[in-house]
Design a protein around this motif. Structure first.
Motif, PDB file in Angstrom:
ATOM      1  N   VAL A 121     -14.449 -11.530   0.985  1.00 59.40           N
ATOM      2  CA  VAL A 121     -13.254 -10.747   0.690  1.00 59.40           C
ATOM      3  C   VAL A 121     -11.994 -11.470   1.165  1.00 59.40           C
ATOM      4  O   VAL A 121     -11.896 -11.885   2.318  1.00 59.40           O
ATOM      5  N   ASP A 122     -11.038 -11.607   0.254  1.00 62.14           N
ATOM      6  CA  ASP A 122      -9.742 -12.191   0.627  1.00 62.14           C
ATOM      7  C   ASP A 122      -8.777 -11.120   1.112  1.00 62.14           C
ATOM      8  O   ASP A 122      -8.036 -11.339   2.071  1.00 62.14           O
ATOM      9  N   TRP A 123      -8.775  -9.948   0.422  1.00 61.98           N
ATOM     10  CA  TRP A 123      -7.835  -8.886   0.779  1.00 61.98           C
ATOM     11  C   TRP A 123      -8.483  -7.518   0.583  1.00 61.98           C
ATOM     12  O   TRP A 123      -9.200  -7.307  -0.396  1.00 61.98           O
ATOM     13  N   VAL A 124      -8.208  -6.616   1.521  1.00 62.24           N
ATOM     14  CA  VAL A 124      -8.540  -5.209   1.354  1.00 62.24           C
ATOM     15  C   VAL A 124      -7.237  -4.440   1.200  1.00 62.24           C
ATOM     16  O   VAL A 124      -6.326  -4.577   2.030  1.00 62.24           O
ATOM     17  N   VAL A 125      -7.134  -3.670   0.132  1.00 61.89           N
ATOM     18  CA  VAL A 125      -5.960  -2.827  -0.099  1.00 61.89           C
ATOM     19  C   VAL A 125      -6.427  -1.384   0.028  1.00 61.89           C
ATOM     20  O   VAL A 125      -6.944  -0.797  -0.914  1.00 61.89           O
ATOM     21  N   PRO A 126      -6.253  -0.797   1.217  1.00 61.70           N
ATOM     22  CA  PRO A 126      -6.760   0.558   1.443  1.00 61.70           C
ATOM     23  C   PRO A 126      -5.706   1.622   1.165  1.00 61.70           C
ATOM     24  O   PRO A 126      -4.506   1.333   1.070  1.00 61.70           O
ATOM     25  N   HIS A 127      -6.191   2.848   1.060  1.00 59.53           N
ATOM     26  CA  HIS A 127      -5.290   3.991   1.007  1.00 59.53           C
ATOM     27  C   HIS A 127      -4.446   4.007   2.274  1.00 59.53           C
ATOM     28  O   HIS A 127      -4.947   3.890   3.382  1.00 59.53           O
ATOM     29  N   GLN A 128      -3.135   4.167   2.109  1.00 54.73           N
ATOM     30  CA  GLN A 128      -2.197   4.076   3.220  1.00 54.73           C
ATOM     31  C   GLN A 128      -1.945   5.466   3.809  1.00 54.73           C
ATOM     32  O   GLN A 128      -0.911   6.078   3.590  1.00 54.73           O
ATOM     33  N   ALA A 129      -2.906   5.955   4.577  1.00 54.62           N
ATOM     34  CA  ALA A 129      -2.793   7.298   5.151  1.00 54.62           C
ATOM     35  C   ALA A 129      -2.302   7.265   6.582  1.00 54.62           C
ATOM     36  O   ALA A 129      -1.464   8.071   6.986  1.00 54.62           O
ATOM     37  N   ASN A 130      -2.826   6.330   7.357  1.00 56.82           N
ATOM     38  CA  ASN A 130      -2.578   6.328   8.788  1.00 56.82           C
ATOM     39  C   ASN A 130      -2.973   4.962   9.321  1.00 56.82           C
ATOM     40  O   ASN A 130      -4.075   4.477   9.047  1.00 56.82           O
TER      41      ASN A 130
ATOM     42  N   ILE B 214      -6.019  -7.054   5.826  1.00 58.53           N
ATOM     43  CA  ILE B 214      -5.737  -5.688   5.415  1.00 58.53           C
ATOM     44  C   ILE B 214      -4.268  -5.583   4.997  1.00 58.53           C
ATOM     45  O   ILE B 214      -3.369  -5.904   5.781  1.00 58.53           O
ATOM     46  N   VAL B 215      -4.016  -5.159   3.778  1.00 59.74           N
ATOM     47  CA  VAL B 215      -2.644  -4.944   3.309  1.00 59.74           C
ATOM     48  C   VAL B 215      -2.161  -3.600   3.843  1.00 59.74           C
ATOM     49  O   VAL B 215      -2.781  -2.562   3.592  1.00 59.74           O
ATOM     50  N   VAL B 216      -1.054  -3.631   4.581  1.00 59.50           N
ATOM     51  CA  VAL B 216      -0.529  -2.427   5.224  1.00 59.50           C
ATOM     52  C   VAL B 216       0.905  -2.181   4.759  1.00 59.50           C
ATOM     53  O   VAL B 216       1.771  -3.036   4.920  1.00 59.50           O
ATOM     54  N   THR B 217       1.130  -1.001   4.183  1.00 55.42           N
ATOM     55  CA  THR B 217       2.483  -0.590   3.801  1.00 55.42           C
ATOM     56  C   THR B 217       2.806   0.812   4.291  1.00 55.42           C
ATOM     57  O   THR B 217       3.860   1.347   3.968  1.00 55.42           O
ATOM     58  N   VAL B 218       1.878   1.412   5.047  1.00 57.34           N
ATOM     59  CA  VAL B 218       2.072   2.791   5.490  1.00 57.34           C
ATOM     60  C   VAL B 218       3.329   2.942   6.329  1.00 57.34           C
ATOM     61  O   VAL B 218       3.958   4.008   6.352  1.00 57.34           O
ATOM     62  N   ASP B 219       3.746   1.873   7.001  1.00 61.01           N
ATOM     63  CA  ASP B 219       4.938   1.944   7.854  1.00 61.01           C
ATOM     64  C   ASP B 219       6.197   2.210   7.045  1.00 61.01           C
ATOM     65  O   ASP B 219       7.107   2.906   7.505  1.00 61.01           O
ATOM     66  N   ARG B 220       6.247   1.727   5.800  1.00 58.88           N
ATOM     67  CA  ARG B 220       7.473   1.875   4.997  1.00 58.88           C
ATOM     68  C   ARG B 220       7.364   2.929   3.897  1.00 58.88           C
ATOM     69  O   ARG B 220       8.375   3.384   3.384  1.00 58.88           O
ATOM     70  N   HIS B 221       6.128   3.297   3.512  1.00 61.02           N
ATOM     71  CA  HIS B 221       5.941   4.243   2.403  1.00 61.02           C
ATOM     72  C   HIS B 221       5.326   5.562   2.826  1.00 61.02           C
ATOM     73  O   HIS B 221       5.374   6.528   2.061  1.00 61.02           O
TER      74      HIS B 221
ATOM     75  N   ASP C   9      -8.556 -14.413  -6.206  1.00 62.95           N
ATOM     76  CA  ASP C   9      -8.861 -13.775  -4.921  1.00 62.95           C
ATOM     77  C   ASP C   9      -9.794 -12.586  -5.141  1.00 62.95           C
ATOM     78  O   ASP C   9      -9.699 -11.891  -6.165  1.00 62.95           O
ATOM     79  N   ILE C  10     -10.677 -12.357  -4.177  1.00 61.89           N
ATOM     80  CA  ILE C  10     -11.506 -11.157  -4.174  1.00 61.89           C
ATOM     81  C   ILE C  10     -10.744 -10.069  -3.425  1.00 61.89           C
ATOM     82  O   ILE C  10     -10.445 -10.200  -2.234  1.00 61.89           O
ATOM     83  N   VAL C  11     -10.409  -9.000  -4.153  1.00 63.74           N
ATOM     84  CA  VAL C  11      -9.601  -7.907  -3.608  1.00 63.74           C
ATOM     85  C   VAL C  11     -10.424  -6.620  -3.687  1.00 63.74           C
ATOM     86  O   VAL C  11     -10.982  -6.301  -4.737  1.00 63.74           O
ATOM     87  N   VAL C  12     -10.491  -5.897  -2.564  1.00 67.30           N
ATOM     88  CA  VAL C  12     -11.189  -4.614  -2.536  1.00 67.30           C
ATOM     89  C   VAL C  12     -10.167  -3.499  -2.375  1.00 67.30           C
ATOM     90  O   VAL C  12      -9.352  -3.527  -1.437  1.00 67.30           O
ATOM     91  N   LEU C  13     -10.190  -2.544  -3.291  1.00 68.52           N
ATOM     92  CA  LEU C  13      -9.357  -1.350  -3.203  1.00 68.52           C
ATOM     93  C   LEU C  13     -10.230  -0.206  -2.698  1.00 68.52           C
ATOM     94  O   LEU C  13     -11.384  -0.080  -3.116  1.00 68.52           O
TER      95      LEU C  13
END
Length: 322
Positions: free
Chosen positions: A243-252, A270-277, A302-306
């Motif tokens: 896995v190159d990137w995990v794009v998870p649900h931005q809950a917490n 881990i892609v993190v945007t919860v701080d801004r969105h 890239d191997i990306v997991v959502l």
């Protein structure tokens, strides 16, 4: 075989950005309390002229431009939302009209925060039949409209926004070809009372407000998200090392940290945007994906997991070779 390839991504946010400091003025809360427990610093709140459909249409325009695809080339629209513009018709048909798309298949999917993953699997299945060629898959929400703004435990957690991808069915003879490699979805309706809206057309005749038992949701989220990510990788014939990137649900932010530790994944993946969105429900995964694509982190092949989990409970994951 036919694989569903991501041709482009797009996103849209309301104009108004609300900081924790602004929420301090109306709720018994503080910036320090919110950041420590959630990692959230900002969220976007829709104005009177901004709706789920307008945000979705803007995200689609960005995705179409990135894909170099004209609106008329789209023959399928699947929109995930828990906050539609109207009870009916489907918000997807409003987006269709806004984009100037003629006859196509357009409908909504309701699986709350997991909605985008559900929409991805539905669109992927339809594209792989060969009946459809290009799809807009959208997650869009105006969760601010169903929040109880006197409940500090939930009002600080959510925001509004939209994200979209253009999926195209392409012939692929190679095992290492681009596209969606695997999807896995789950639901368990026994947990309805842990995360729900206390209204609906056939019960109260009202929209209702969001209610959540945060501690119980947190516990289920960490277990379910880690499990479904591993399940999807097994289906794809891959391991976490691929896995190159995990794009998870931005809950917490704490859920994201706990999930990465449980899987033994580096936080750097881990892609993190919860701080801004904040938590934008069905929009959070495509929003975060678009951020990572546009800032150059996610590259072709890239191997990306959502992955995501939401009310119901519903949860799911998708493995994509980008």
């Amino acid at each position: 075989m036919i694989r569903s390839v991501v041709r482009g991504t797009g996103s849209a946010l309301p104009a108004r950005r609300v900081s924790n400091a602004e929420l301090e003025q109306q709720l018994d809360t503080s910036d320090a309390w919110i950041v420590e427990r959630t990692g959230i610093r900002f969220r976007h709140i829709a104005g009177p002229d901004e709706t789920t459909a307008t945000l979705a249409a803007d995200a689609c325009r960005a995705a179409l431009a990135a894909a170099a695809v004209e609106p008329g080339e789209i023959d399928l629209i699947v929109l995930a939302t828990a906050t539609p513009d109207q009870t009916f018709p489907a918000t997807a048909t409003k987006v269709q009209a806004m984009l100037g798309i003629g006859d196509c298949v357009a409908f909504d999917v309701a699986a709350v925060c997991s909605g985008f993953l559900y929409a991805v699997q539905v669109a992927d299945s339809m594209l792989r039949t060969g009946v459809h060629r290009r799809a807009l898959v959208i997650g869009a929400e105006t969760f601010s409209r169903i929040l109880d703004w006197e409940d500090r435990t939930t009002a600080v957690l959510f925001g509004d926004g939209a994200g979209a991808i253009v999926l195209e069915g392409q012939e692929s003879a190679a095992d290492d070809g681009r596209g969606i490699l695997a999807t896995k979805l789950h639901a368990d309706g026994r947990h309805n009372d842990l995360l729900y809206v206390d209204g609906g057309p056939s019960t109260t005749g009202t929209v209702g407000k969001l209610r959540m038992k945060g501690r119980e949701v947190f516990r289920h989220a960490v277990v379910n998200l880690a499990a479904v990510l591993e399940e999807s990788l097994v289906i794809a014939g891959l391991t976490s090392a691929d896995v190159d990137w995990v794009v998870p649900h931005q809950a917490n932010a704490r859920i994201l940290d706990a999930t990465s530790r449980k899987l033994g994944l580096s936080p750097d993946k881990i892609v993190v945007t919860v701080d801004r969105h904040a938590n934008t429900s069905a929009a959070s995964v495509p929003l975060a994906l678009d951020v990572a694509v546009r800032d150059g982190r996610v590259q072709q092949n890239d191997i990306v997991v959502l992955e995501a989990m939401g009310g119901g409970f519903t949860w799911g994951a998708a493995v994509i070779r980008f």
